[in-house]
Design an enzyme around this catalytic site. Structure first.
Site, PDB file in Angstrom:
ATOM      1  N   CYS A   1      86.253 -15.037  22.657  1.00  0.00           N
ATOM      2  CA  CYS A   1      84.986 -15.786  22.626  1.00  0.00           C
ATOM      3  C   CYS A   1      84.041 -15.003  21.722  1.00  0.00           C
ATOM      4  O   CYS A   1      83.197 -14.239  22.184  1.00  0.00           O
ATOM      5  CB  CYS A   1      84.416 -15.939  24.033  1.00  0.00           C
ATOM      6  SG  CYS A   1      85.561 -16.721  25.197  1.00  0.00           S
ATOM      7  N   ALA A   2      84.164 -15.199  20.412  1.00  0.00           N
ATOM      8  CA  ALA A   2      83.714 -14.198  19.450  1.00  0.00           C
ATOM      9  C   ALA A   2      82.304 -14.369  18.901  1.00  0.00           C
ATOM     10  O   ALA A   2      81.664 -13.383  18.557  1.00  0.00           O
ATOM     11  CB  ALA A   2      84.693 -14.156  18.274  1.00  0.00           C
ATOM     12  N   ALA A   3      81.833 -15.605  18.711  1.00  0.00           N
ATOM     13  CA  ALA A   3      80.574 -15.821  17.997  1.00  0.00           C
ATOM     14  C   ALA A   3      79.406 -15.154  18.741  1.00  0.00           C
ATOM     15  O   ALA A   3      79.426 -15.079  19.979  1.00  0.00           O
ATOM     16  CB  ALA A   3      80.317 -17.316  17.855  1.00  0.00           C
ATOM     17  N   PRO A   4      78.405 -14.640  17.989  1.00  0.00           N
ATOM     18  CA  PRO A   4      78.224 -14.733  16.534  1.00  0.00           C
ATOM     19  C   PRO A   4      78.923 -13.649  15.733  1.00  0.00           C
ATOM     20  O   PRO A   4      78.764 -13.572  14.529  1.00  0.00           O
ATOM     21  CB  PRO A   4      76.712 -14.616  16.376  1.00  0.00           C
ATOM     22  CG  PRO A   4      76.313 -13.704  17.488  1.00  0.00           C
ATOM     23  CD  PRO A   4      77.216 -14.058  18.643  1.00  0.00           C
ATOM     24  N   GLY A   5      79.691 -12.771  16.400  1.00  0.00           N
ATOM     25  CA  GLY A   5      80.534 -11.853  15.658  1.00  0.00           C
ATOM     26  C   GLY A   5      80.114 -10.402  15.637  1.00  0.00           C
ATOM     27  O   GLY A   5      80.693  -9.620  14.897  1.00  0.00           O
TER      28      GLY A   5
ATOM     29  N   ASP B   1      86.106 -19.325  18.666  1.00  0.00           N
ATOM     30  CA  ASP B   1      84.943 -19.890  19.344  1.00  0.00           C
ATOM     31  C   ASP B   1      85.018 -21.400  19.187  1.00  0.00           C
ATOM     32  O   ASP B   1      85.469 -21.895  18.157  1.00  0.00           O
ATOM     33  CB  ASP B   1      83.624 -19.360  18.775  1.00  0.00           C
ATOM     34  CG  ASP B   1      82.476 -19.525  19.758  1.00  0.00           C
ATOM     35  OD1 ASP B   1      82.165 -18.546  20.470  1.00  0.00           O
ATOM     36  OD2 ASP B   1      81.900 -20.620  19.822  1.00  0.00           O
TER      37      ASP B   1
ATOM     38  N   ASP C   1      89.207 -23.929  21.217  1.00  0.00           N
ATOM     39  CA  ASP C   1      88.953 -23.714  22.640  1.00  0.00           C
ATOM     40  C   ASP C   1      89.882 -22.617  23.149  1.00  0.00           C
ATOM     41  O   ASP C   1      91.096 -22.796  23.214  1.00  0.00           O
ATOM     42  CB  ASP C   1      89.180 -25.015  23.416  1.00  0.00           C
ATOM     43  CG  ASP C   1      88.846 -24.897  24.889  1.00  0.00           C
ATOM     44  OD1 ASP C   1      88.616 -23.765  25.367  1.00  0.00           O
ATOM     45  OD2 ASP C   1      88.823 -25.937  25.573  1.00  0.00           O
TER      46      ASP C   1
ATOM     47  N   ASP D   1      84.977 -11.169  25.879  1.00  0.00           N
ATOM     48  CA  ASP D   1      83.547 -11.095  26.182  1.00  0.00           C
ATOM     49  C   ASP D   1      83.162 -12.479  26.682  1.00  0.00           C
ATOM     50  O   ASP D   1      82.755 -13.347  25.922  1.00  0.00           O
ATOM     51  CB  ASP D   1      82.763 -10.701  24.929  1.00  0.00           C
ATOM     52  CG  ASP D   1      81.299 -10.454  25.219  1.00  0.00           C
ATOM     53  OD1 ASP D   1      80.993  -9.741  26.181  1.00  0.00           O
ATOM     54  OD2 ASP D   1      80.456 -10.997  24.480  1.00  0.00           O
TER      55      ASP D   1
ATOM     56  N   CYS E   1      77.521 -10.187  29.981  1.00  0.00           N
ATOM     57  CA  CYS E   1      76.135  -9.719  29.908  1.00  0.00           C
ATOM     58  C   CYS E   1      75.367 -10.248  31.116  1.00  0.00           C
ATOM     59  O   CYS E   1      74.221 -10.682  31.012  1.00  0.00           O
ATOM     60  CB  CYS E   1      75.471 -10.151  28.604  1.00  0.00           C
ATOM     61  SG  CYS E   1      75.425 -11.932  28.324  1.00  0.00           S
TER      62      CYS E   1
END
Length: 399
Positions: free
Chosen positions: A165-169, A189, A216, A246, A296
């Protein structure tokens, strides 16, 4: 550079001394103006982090506001102000003063989809430096725990890494940098514009090992062999040396945050999604590979309970100690042993005794004092590290 022994040469840590100014002199010394602009709560949060006010965040402006006027900026923390209002008497929080770049007419009746700076902040109540466009080809702004995550994953040159789940990188590009841009970093993402932003960030930083896909992540496991799809999602089981999850979460650790908009239904919706993603991650990880799970948020259900569930559901996983260890240990209540809790890393800003601290002396602080301060004055965050000790022989449960 603080913590150079922990972060080598890839991170520059910048403690913020804005708390002192916020709690002592700045709030009293700023003279509020008759001309006012009201911004949304999210825009207000960004201003507290050092940003200027961009046009999309402006909800209301005084009737006669012109370009060049000195104005006071307030945040509508309850979302009650109507778009385009000329005045607002509801609950609002003062953010400081700035200079208008545009007139009221320009903002509400002017160019469609205007996205530039509307108010340039000159006297913010919280003196947080803005890093917008500061050495963009060299620096990527992150909170301290986010920088810790990539080190905990410990990627090596030549490996194949998956960021689910990478964005925004931010973490994706950090992983690629730690690998010396040697190997392959696959970033997924499901939101297209976020993937495009990730690609832009990778290009700006000159990283060529990153391949980003709009996909997905819950469907990232390839169930059968399909010709012509090699290297693109979905992927065959046990394809990756290391995986970062993440995970999407309730975000309760994010700071500053002046408005609570969560519902109980929304908060409880994340745990099932996180378990689906953990299921996928375990299947895609090679035996001997490393899985790092992070959020987070600060809830037990999305953090320690997920670790306990993963260890019970996937016997192939073993909890691992983390390096560097800057945050505190895990929270009790999920059935984990004291030894297991010490292997977790939780950043908890719930107790921040900084109001009377002389922040001018931080430059001379001891290393251990800075580590303690980092744990107490950052976003709320959670990190767990797993080792996959053997192959997943049976089909993983999809609970």
């Amino acid at each position: 550079m603080f913590w150079d022994s922990l972060f080598r040469q890839d991170c520059l840590c910048c403690p913020n001394s804005g708390i002192k100014k916020f709690t002592t002199t700045a709030r009293r010394n700023i003279e509020k103006q008759q001309c006012e602009v009201i911004v949304g709560a999210q825009c207000g949060n960004a201003v507290l982090r050092g940003a200027h006010v961009y046009v999309p965040g402006i909800v209301s402006a005084s009737k006669f506001m012109k370009a060049g006027d000195v104005i006071s900026v307030y945040s509508d923390i309850k979302g009650k102000c109507k778009k385009g209002a000329k005045e607002f008497d509801g609950t609002k929080v003062f953010l400081g003063n700035g200079v208008s770049e545009l007139s009221r007419k320009d903002i509400f009746n002017g160019i469609p989809d205007l996205k530039g700076i509307g108010i340039r902040m000159t006297e913010p109540i919280y003196l947080s430096p803005s890093f917008d466009n500061v050495l963009p080809s060299y620096l990527f702004l992150q909170n301290l725990p986010s920088a810790v995550v990539a080190h905990v994953l410990n990627p090596q040159p030549g490996e194949k890494i998956l960021d689910l789940c990478a964005a925004p990188g931010g973490k994706t590009t950090h992983i690629a940098a730690l690998m010396q841009d040697q190997g392959e970093v696959i970033a997924l993402d499901k939101i297209l514009n976020k993937v495009e932003k990730l690609k832009q960030n990778a290009s700006l930083l000159g990283l060529h090992s990153i391949r980003a896909f709009c996909f997905d992540a819950t469907k990232a496991v390839k169930l059968d062999m399909i010709d012509g799809t090699e290297g693109t999602p979905p992927f065959l089981p046990e394809s990756f040396d290391r995986i970062l999850l993440d995970a999407p979460c309730s975000g309760m650790g994010q700071r500053p945050n002046m408005a609570c908009t969560w519902t109980l239904k929304e908060v409880t919706s994340y745990q099932p999604l996180q378990r689906k993603l953990l299921n996928v991650a375990v299947q895609l990880l090679k035996p001997g590979g490393v899985l790092v799970y992070s959020t987070c948020t600060v809830t037990l259900a999305e953090n320690e309970e997920q670790v306990a569930w993963a260890l019970k559901t996937f016997p192939c996983l073993q909890l691992q100690p983390q390096e560097p260890q800057i945050g505190g240990e895990g929270m009790v209540g999920a059935g984990l042993s004291p030894e297991q809790l010490k292997q977790l890393q939780r950043f908890d800003p719930s107790v921040v005794p900084l109001q009377d601290m002389d922040t001018d002396c931080l430059g001379d602080a001891k290393r251990e004092d800075m580590i303690w301060l980092a744990n107490k004055d950052c976003i709320g965050f959670f990190i767990a590290k797993f080792l996959k000790c053997k192959s997943t022989e049976e089909k993983v449960s999809r609970k």
